[in-house]
Design a protein around this motif. Structure first.
Motif, PDB file in Angstrom:
ATOM      1  N   TYR A  95       0.829  -1.203   0.000  1.00  0.00           N
ATOM      2  CA  TYR A  95       0.000   0.000   0.000  1.00  0.00           C
ATOM      3  C   TYR A  95       0.862   1.250   0.000  1.00  0.00           C
ATOM      4  CZ  TYR A  95       0.762  -0.071   5.086  1.00  0.00           C
ATOM      5  OH  TYR A  95       1.317  -0.104   6.336  1.00  0.00           O
ATOM      6  N   ILE A  96       0.220   2.315  -0.433  1.00  0.00           N
ATOM      7  CA  ILE A  96       0.810   3.655  -0.392  1.00  0.00           C
ATOM      8  C   ILE A  96      -0.239   4.568   0.228  1.00  0.00           C
ATOM      9  CG2 ILE A  96       1.717   5.597  -1.721  1.00  0.00           C
ATOM     10  CD1 ILE A  96       2.332   3.546  -3.973  1.00  0.00           C
ATOM     11  N   VAL A  97       0.172   5.307   1.244  1.00  0.00           N
ATOM     12  CA  VAL A  97      -0.713   6.285   1.875  1.00  0.00           C
ATOM     13  C   VAL A  97      -0.045   7.648   1.754  1.00  0.00           C
ATOM     14  CG1 VAL A  97      -1.880   7.013   3.990  1.00  0.00           C
ATOM     15  CG2 VAL A  97      -1.497   4.585   3.567  1.00  0.00           C
ATOM     16  N   TYR A 142      -1.778  13.631  14.593  1.00  0.00           N
ATOM     17  CA  TYR A 142      -3.038  13.582  13.846  1.00  0.00           C
ATOM     18  C   TYR A 142      -2.844  12.858  12.514  1.00  0.00           C
ATOM     19  CZ  TYR A 142      -4.665  16.900  17.315  1.00  0.00           C
ATOM     20  OH  TYR A 142      -5.007  17.494  18.501  1.00  0.00           O
ATOM     21  N   ALA A 143      -1.744  13.149  11.840  1.00  0.00           N
ATOM     22  CA  ALA A 143      -1.446  12.472  10.579  1.00  0.00           C
ATOM     23  C   ALA A 143      -1.206  10.984  10.827  1.00  0.00           C
ATOM     24  CB  ALA A 143      -0.223  13.108   9.919  1.00  0.00           C
ATOM     25  N   ASP A 157      -2.889   5.363  10.262  1.00  0.00           N
ATOM     26  CA  ASP A 157      -3.190   4.080  10.898  1.00  0.00           C
ATOM     27  C   ASP A 157      -4.625   3.651  10.592  1.00  0.00           C
ATOM     28  OD1 ASP A 157      -2.575   1.844  12.694  1.00  0.00           O
ATOM     29  OD2 ASP A 157      -4.022   2.803  14.040  1.00  0.00           O
ATOM     30  N   GLY A 158      -5.548   4.591  10.663  1.00  0.00           N
ATOM     31  CA  GLY A 158      -6.951   4.266  10.405  1.00  0.00           C
ATOM     32  C   GLY A 158      -7.200   3.815   8.979  1.00  0.00           C
ATOM     33  N   ALA A 163      -2.289  -2.863  11.758  1.00  0.00           N
ATOM     34  CA  ALA A 163      -2.085  -1.481  12.214  1.00  0.00           C
ATOM     35  C   ALA A 163      -0.649  -1.039  11.953  1.00  0.00           C
ATOM     36  CB  ALA A 163      -2.406  -1.374  13.697  1.00  0.00           C
ATOM     37  N   LEU A 164      -0.513   0.215  11.624  1.00  0.00           N
ATOM     38  CA  LEU A 164       0.801   0.816  11.399  1.00  0.00           C
ATOM     39  C   LEU A 164       0.936   1.992  12.354  1.00  0.00           C
ATOM     40  CD1 LEU A 164       3.418   1.152   9.687  1.00  0.00           C
ATOM     41  CD2 LEU A 164       2.117   2.768   8.306  1.00  0.00           C
ATOM     42  N   MET A 165       1.806   1.862  13.326  1.00  0.00           N
ATOM     43  CA  MET A 165       2.036   2.955  14.260  1.00  0.00           C
ATOM     44  C   MET A 165       3.414   3.534  13.954  1.00  0.00           C
ATOM     45  SD  MET A 165       0.858   4.924  16.463  1.00  0.00           S
ATOM     46  CE  MET A 165      -0.553   4.309  17.289  1.00  0.00           C
TER      47      MET A 165
END
Length: 165
Positions: free
Chosen positions: A81-83, A116-117, A122-123, A132-134
């Motif tokens: 994935y890319i966010v 916030y970012a 993560d969401g 999850a990615l923290m």
């Protein structure tokens, strides 16, 4: 007595002031180009984080600061994935100028925006059906100091070139 109140008011106007006025998501995108096949892979991603900050003066004492993050997760050679997110904030800053203002806009404000970012990333990753990615905390003071040093070195190099010509 009115003179004392006016003098006190003038002193307060000269005092440094800082206030967060608004935090918002300016842009957010999520791509999972290899779904659903990537879900069959063993999940040991290599995660890459690119970040950038920018700021605009909105009015006399108002600044927009935008923290841009791009997270790319790969499993082997496949992109999982890319966010991409642009987390924005509007800040009221007065009585601060020069290098201190640069520090506020380039380090302090992004430090406020980062959690916030991180939460938004993560969401959206979770909604993409990935674990999850923290993201680890980022030291924006160090990044700002490095960028400032690099600019100073570039300016010194350009000045040296001009002297030799």
């Amino acid at each position: 007595m009115a003179e004392n109140q006016q003098a006190a008011g003038n002193e307060n106007q000269n005092q440094p002031q800082f206030a967060l006025q608004r935090i918002y998501v300016k842009d957010l995108s999520f791509e999972s180009p290899n779904s659903p096949l990537v879900f069959q892979e063993q999940w040991k991603p290599q995660v890459n984080l690119d970040l950038n900050t920018s700021h605009n003066k909105i009015s006399d004492n108002q600044y927009e600061v935008v923290l841009s993050l791009t997270v790319t997760a790969k499993v082997g050679e496949k992109v999982a994935y890319i966010v991409e997110i642009q987390q924005g904030g509007v800040f009221m800053i007065s009585g601060i100028e020069g290098p201190q203002l640069g520090q506020m806009l380039g380090a302090y404000c992004p430090t406020i925006l980062f959690p916030y970012a991180r939460e938004a990333i993560d969401g959206i990753v979770n909604k993409g059906s990935f674990p999850a990615l923290m993201l680890a905390p980022v030291n924006f003071d160090a990044i700002y100091a490095q960028a400032l040093k690099r600019k100073q070195e570039e300016a010194a190099g350009e000045a040296k070139e001009e002297q030799t010509h």
